[in-house]
Design a protein around this motif. Structure first.
Motif, short mmCIF file in Angstrom:
data_model
loop_
_atom_site.label_atom_id
_atom_site.label_comp_id
_atom_site.label_asym_id
_atom_site.label_seq_id
_atom_site.Cartn_x
_atom_site.Cartn_y
_atom_site.Cartn_z
N GLU A 165 -5.69 5.74 14.41
CA GLU A 165 -6.91 5.88 13.47
C GLU A 165 -6.64 6.13 12.62
O GLU A 165 -5.30 5.95 11.40
CB GLU A 165 -7.07 7.57 14.23
N ILE A 166 -6.91 4.91 11.81
CA ILE A 166 -6.32 4.75 10.45
C ILE A 166 -7.59 5.54 9.30
O ILE A 166 -7.70 5.85 7.60
CB ILE A 166 -6.83 3.15 9.91
N GLY A 167 -8.60 5.71 9.92
CA GLY A 167 -9.62 6.79 8.86
C GLY A 167 -10.11 6.35 7.79
O GLY A 167 -9.98 5.57 7.41
N PRO A 168 -11.05 7.76 6.88
CA PRO A 168 -11.91 6.57 5.86
C PRO A 168 -11.02 6.64 5.22
O PRO A 168 -9.39 6.67 4.93
CB PRO A 168 -12.69 7.92 5.73
N PHE A 187 0.73 -1.30 -0.45
CA PHE A 187 -0.25 0.31 0.12
C PHE A 187 0.54 1.73 -0.15
O PHE A 187 1.64 1.29 0.14
CB PHE A 187 -1.40 0.17 1.10
N ASP A 188 0.08 2.11 -0.92
CA ASP A 188 0.91 3.40 -0.78
C ASP A 188 0.41 4.39 0.69
O ASP A 188 -0.57 5.17 0.15
CB ASP A 188 0.78 4.29 -1.88
N VAL A 189 1.06 4.07 1.76
CA VAL A 189 -0.14 4.64 3.14
C VAL A 189 -0.42 5.86 2.84
O VAL A 189 -1.28 6.42 3.27
CB VAL A 189 1.12 4.67 4.33
N GLY A 190 0.56 6.61 2.22
CA GLY A 190 0.09 7.88 2.04
C GLY A 190 -1.27 8.35 1.43
O GLY A 190 -1.63 9.80 1.25
N ARG A 191 -0.73 8.29 0.45
CA ARG A 191 -2.43 7.91 -0.21
C ARG A 191 -3.68 6.96 -0.47
O ARG A 191 -4.85 7.37 -0.16
CB ARG A 191 -1.74 7.50 -2.06
N ALA A 192 -3.34 5.92 0.34
CA ALA A 192 -4.85 5.38 0.80
C ALA A 192 -5.14 5.36 2.61
O ALA A 192 -6.35 5.06 2.46
CB ALA A 192 -3.82 3.56 1.03
N PHE A 193 -3.87 5.55 3.09
CA PHE A 193 -4.81 6.00 4.21
C PHE A 193 -3.89 7.26 4.71
O PHE A 193 -3.18 7.33 5.93
CB PHE A 193 -3.77 4.97 5.35
N ALA A 246 -10.42 -0.65 0.35
CA ALA A 246 -10.96 -1.28 1.62
C ALA A 246 -11.18 -2.19 1.00
O ALA A 246 -10.88 -3.87 1.71
CB ALA A 246 -11.86 -0.88 2.18
N GLY A 247 -11.29 -2.78 -0.23
CA GLY A 247 -11.38 -4.27 -1.03
C GLY A 247 -9.58 -4.99 -1.04
O GLY A 247 -9.77 -6.03 -0.78
N GLN A 248 -8.88 -3.94 -0.92
CA GLN A 248 -7.33 -4.96 -1.47
C GLN A 248 -7.12 -4.71 -0.23
O GLN A 248 -6.18 -6.33 0.12
CB GLN A 248 -6.65 -3.37 -1.75
#
Length: 73
Positions: free
Chosen positions: A45-48, A23-29, A54-56
């Motif tokens: 908090e992981i956030g929206p 995952f690209d955390v900066g973009r995905a989370f 979410a599927g990945q």
């Protein structure tokens, strides 16, 4: 502030694991962070997240569980 430091270490570990999984955390989370509530309890908090992220994440966890990887008892 030890509680907040523990939460920050956990958030950093989560970010690292997500990056390692691809995952690209900066973009995905982008909202991954720690907070401390009024009672002094720390939270990660992981956030929206976008539906595809979410599927990945669900797919990754399902695959891990299918390989017998789960939380210890």
């Amino acid at each position: 502030m030890a509680v907040h430091e523990a939460a920050q270490r956990a958030a950093d570990a989560l970010a690292g694991a997500l990056e390692e999984a691809g995952f690209d955390v900066g973009r995905a989370f982008p909202d991954l962070r720690t907070t401390v509530d009024q009672a002094g309890s720390a939270h990660v908090e992981i956030g929206p997240m976008a539906p595809d992220v979410a599927g990945q994440l669900a797919g990754l966890l399902t695959e891990a569980a299918g390989r017998g990887i789960s939380l210890g008892d």
